[in-house]
Structure formats: structure tokens, C-alpha cells
Design an enzyme around this catalytic site. Structure first.
Site, PDB file in Angstrom:
ATOM      1  CG  ASP A  81     -75.109 -54.025 -15.855  1.00 45.17           C
ATOM      2  OD1 ASP A  81     -74.660 -53.135 -15.073  1.00 45.17           O
ATOM      3  OD2 ASP A  81     -74.702 -54.764 -16.600  1.00 45.17           O
ATOM      4  CG  HIS A  82     -74.157 -50.468 -18.166  1.00 44.34           C
ATOM      5  ND1 HIS A  82     -73.402 -49.357 -17.893  1.00 44.34           N
ATOM      6  CD2 HIS A  82     -73.189 -51.533 -17.977  1.00 44.34           C
ATOM      7  CE1 HIS A  82     -71.988 -49.607 -17.421  1.00 44.34           C
ATOM      8  NE2 HIS A  82     -71.980 -51.093 -17.601  1.00 44.34           N
ATOM      9  CG  HIS A 180     -68.277 -52.380 -20.635  1.00 46.91           C
ATOM     10  ND1 HIS A 180     -68.496 -51.241 -20.667  1.00 46.91           N
ATOM     11  CD2 HIS A 180     -68.733 -52.986 -19.203  1.00 46.91           C
ATOM     12  CE1 HIS A 180     -69.221 -51.091 -19.519  1.00 46.91           C
ATOM     13  NE2 HIS A 180     -69.394 -52.016 -18.809  1.00 46.91           N
ATOM     14  N   GLY A 181     -65.698 -56.183 -21.913  1.00 42.09           N
ATOM     15  CA  GLY A 181     -65.325 -57.321 -23.099  1.00 42.09           C
ATOM     16  C   GLY A 181     -64.005 -57.771 -22.781  1.00 42.09           C
ATOM     17  N   GLY A 209     -66.476 -54.458 -16.131  1.00 42.45           N
ATOM     18  CA  GLY A 209     -65.423 -55.116 -16.978  1.00 42.45           C
ATOM     19  C   GLY A 209     -64.643 -56.015 -16.385  1.00 42.45           C
ATOM     20  N   GLY A 210     -65.291 -56.887 -15.752  1.00 43.87           N
ATOM     21  CA  GLY A 210     -64.511 -58.027 -15.051  1.00 43.87           C
ATOM     22  C   GLY A 210     -63.515 -59.119 -15.866  1.00 43.87           C
ATOM     23  CG  ASN A 230     -70.721 -55.285 -13.015  1.00 41.44           C
ATOM     24  OD1 ASN A 230     -70.877 -55.383 -11.706  1.00 41.44           O
ATOM     25  ND2 ASN A 230     -71.313 -54.324 -13.597  1.00 41.44           N
ATOM     26  CB  VAL A 231     -68.132 -61.645 -14.791  1.00 38.50           C
ATOM     27  CG1 VAL A 231     -67.612 -62.374 -15.817  1.00 38.50           C
ATOM     28  CG2 VAL A 231     -67.179 -61.166 -13.856  1.00 38.50           C
ATOM     29  CB  THR A 233     -67.279 -60.434 -22.467  1.00 37.76           C
ATOM     30  OG1 THR A 233     -67.734 -59.251 -22.585  1.00 37.76           O
ATOM     31  CG2 THR A 233     -66.725 -60.824 -23.753  1.00 37.76           C
TER      32      THR A 233
HETATM   33  P1  13P Z   1     -67.328 -57.864 -19.324  1.00 39.28           P
HETATM   34  O1  13P Z   1     -68.156 -58.055 -20.327  1.00 39.28           O
HETATM   35  O2  13P Z   1     -65.918 -57.052 -19.303  1.00 39.28           O
HETATM   36  O3  13P Z   1     -67.182 -58.823 -18.348  1.00 39.28           O
HETATM   37  O4  13P Z   1     -68.085 -56.667 -18.386  1.00 39.28           O
HETATM   38  C1  13P Z   1     -69.212 -56.846 -17.584  1.00 39.28           C
HETATM   39  C2  13P Z   1     -69.722 -55.584 -17.134  1.00 39.28           C
HETATM   40  O5  13P Z   1     -69.113 -54.603 -16.687  1.00 39.28           O
HETATM   41  C3  13P Z   1     -71.208 -55.525 -17.072  1.00 39.28           C
HETATM   42  O6  13P Z   1     -71.928 -54.164 -16.799  1.00 39.28           O
END
Ligand code: 13P
Length: 279
Positions: A81-82, A180-181, A209-210, A230-231, A233
Site C-alpha cells: 500500500d502507498h 484517511h482516518g 479511506g473506507g 481500503n480500510v 483505521t
Molecule cells: P482508512 O484508514 O480511512 O480506512 O483508510 C485506509 C486506506 O486508505 C489505506 O490506504
């Protein structure tokens, strides 16, 4: 079954569902994700963020995931990821990751396209799928990945198709108002922008940012081309809340706490997998 994400995302795009991409950092998070996919008979993406390389190195992450994936009859993709660092991406490909995300979202458009294409050339020769991002997300509350100076820039639908065509990327991450978060206020998810992107691209799109995104918005996104969600947090928040509760009541052996944490990961991941099935 250990795989890349091409087949799972293309199938999801066709049947208007999405595949959950869940971040993991240690054995319990990984095992909870894979068990949830197995229990619900759905493919999963086990997403290992470049941010978490201090928790585990790439080789260990690959060996562990391959071993657990072989014991599941559902497809499991190990995803990086990222990652902004091309060297780390190449090392992940060599370690055996099934897919990688090159994050050039902070770069000018042309540079992002060029770097993404370079990564695609290497990854595709090795059977590895590639995700890249156009536009960028802001950070909400409790975000471990994002930082306060992350700026929200919506994905420009008129550039999205050119980006995908010229880079050869397999899945495009878009910015349409998720963060994100956890959200600080009422989420403003721009499904109108997503519709235009989907009409232009006509292939798998990724929603970062799910966590905390309202269910009706998630379903509207899935109806308009989002096939990977993507999930991160919310997994951490959920497990930590239950951990605090357990520790307030008793002081378990660490092995018992670890087993419970794996099950709490499985609970929150299962909730999202079920939603993403869109049935
Ligand atoms: P969240 O932390 O908001 O779920 O986002 C996760 C994310 O986008 C991972 O790349």
C-alpha cells in the site's frame, strides 16, 4: 490461494461488487483478514503499507501471507500500500507481493504518469498488478497513515483516462471526498465526480479511506466503478476498543489476548466484506 488482484478486481467490476483491501501490521491482523475471506467465501486483499515496514520486513510479510493463503480456498492478494519509493516497490515485487501501489499523487501529472509506467513495465513482466493514485486525500481524525498537511485534491475526470492509458496501470485510486482516518464532520462524498471518472476510465477504480464512510455512499461508489476499498483505521480502532474493555475486566495471558484480537479483526473485516458484496 495466493494471487495478484487482476482477476478479482475485473470480476468485481463486472458484477458491481468490491473487494476489501484491509491493512495489516502483524500476524493477528493478517490471520483475521484471511479467515474473514475464507468464512464468507470472498477474495481478500491483505494490504501491507510501506509505513509498516518497521513492524515487519517485506520478505517476512510475503512468506507469512503465502503460507496462510495456501491454507485458504479463497484468493488472497498481498498488496503493498502507498509507496513513493521505487526501490521498495522493486523489493516487494522480488519478495513475491501480488500487487503494488505506486503513490506519485503529490507529483506533477506527467511525472506521476512516467513513474507509474516505469513501475508497470517491471511489475507486469513479473505478473504483479499495479495501483496508482491521481488526486489526493486529506487526513481525518486518528489517521495513522495520513498527516495534518495532506491536502484534498479531487481527481480530475478529464485526466483520469489519459493517466490509465499512458501509464498502463491496472487500478486507479481516486480522490472524491473520503479521508484517511475517521471523518471530522459529515462526509461529503462526490459520487458525481466518480461517475464522470468511471465513464472516462471504464475499468477498476479504488477508494481509499473506507473507515467510517456511510454505507449508502459506499454502495453508490460500488455502483459507479469502485472495485477495491481500503480500510485501515477502523480495524485498529475496533480492536483497541475491545482490547481496553478486556484489560479493564481482567489481565489475560498475552496468547489469549492475541487470539481475541485476531477475532476482533475478523469481525470488523467481515462487516466490510459483507457490505462490499453488494447483495
Ligand atoms: P482508512 O484508514 O480511512 O480506512 O483508510 C485506509 C486506506 O486508505 C489505506 O490506504
Amino acid at each position: 490461494m495466493f494471487t495478484n488482484f487482476d482477476q478479482m478486481l475485473n470480476d468485481a467490476y463486472k458484477d458491481h461488487s468490491a473487494i476489501g483491501s484491509f491493512n495489516w501490521y502483524h500476524f493477528e491482523t493478517l490471520k483475521g483478514i484471511i479467515e474473514a475471506g475464507q468464512a464468507l467465501s470472498r477474495p481478500v486483499i491483505a494490504s501491507f503499507g510501506a509505513k509498516y515496514l518497521t513492524n515487519m520486513d517485506l520478505d517476512t510479510a510475503a512468506v507469512l501471507t503465502k503460507n496462510l493463503a495456501e491454507k485458504s480456498d479463497q484468493p488472497v492478494c498481498l498488496h503493498l500500500d502507498h509507496c513513493e519509493d521505487k526501490d521498495v516497490i522493486v523489493r516487494a515485487i522480488r519478495a513475491g507481493f501480488g500487487s503494488v501501489m505506486y503513490d506519485g499523487s503529490k507529483l506533477p501529472f506527467e511525472e506521476n504518469v512516467k513513474n507509474t509506467k516505469d513501475i508497470c513495465d517491471i511489475a507486469h513482466a513479473c505478473g504483479v498488478s499495479v495501483e496508482a493514485e491521481l488526486g489526493s486525500l486529506a487526513a481525518g481524525a486518528q489517521s495513522h497513515e495520513g498527516s495534518a498537511d495532506d491536502r484534498e485534491v479531487y481527481t480530475d475526470p478529464s485526466l483520469a483516462a489519459e493517466f490509465v492509458r499512458d501509464s498502463g496501470v491496472d487500478a486507479l485510486a481516486v480522490s472524491i471526498g473520503t479521508v484517511h482516518g475517521m471523518y471530522k464532520g459529515t462526509p461529503n462524498i462526490r459520487v458525481d465526480i466518480l461517475k464522470d471518472i468511471n465513464a472516462a476510465v471504464g475499468g477498476p477504480l479504488v477508494l481509499h479511506g473506507g473507515s467510517g464512510t456511510p454505507e449508502d455512499k459506499i454502495l453508490a461508489c460500488i455502483a459507479n466503478g469502485i472495485t477495491k476499498i481500503n480500510v485501515n483505521t477502523e480495524i485498529s480502532e475496533y480492536v483497541m476498543a475491545h482490547t481496553k474493555e478486556m484489560l479493564a475486566a481482567k489481565s489475560p495471558h498475552l496468547s489469549v489476548l492475541a487470539l481475541n484480537q485476531k477475532d476482533w479483526v475478523k469481525e470488523v473485516v467481515s462487516k466490510y466484506i459483507t457490505l462490499f458484496m453488494n447483495k
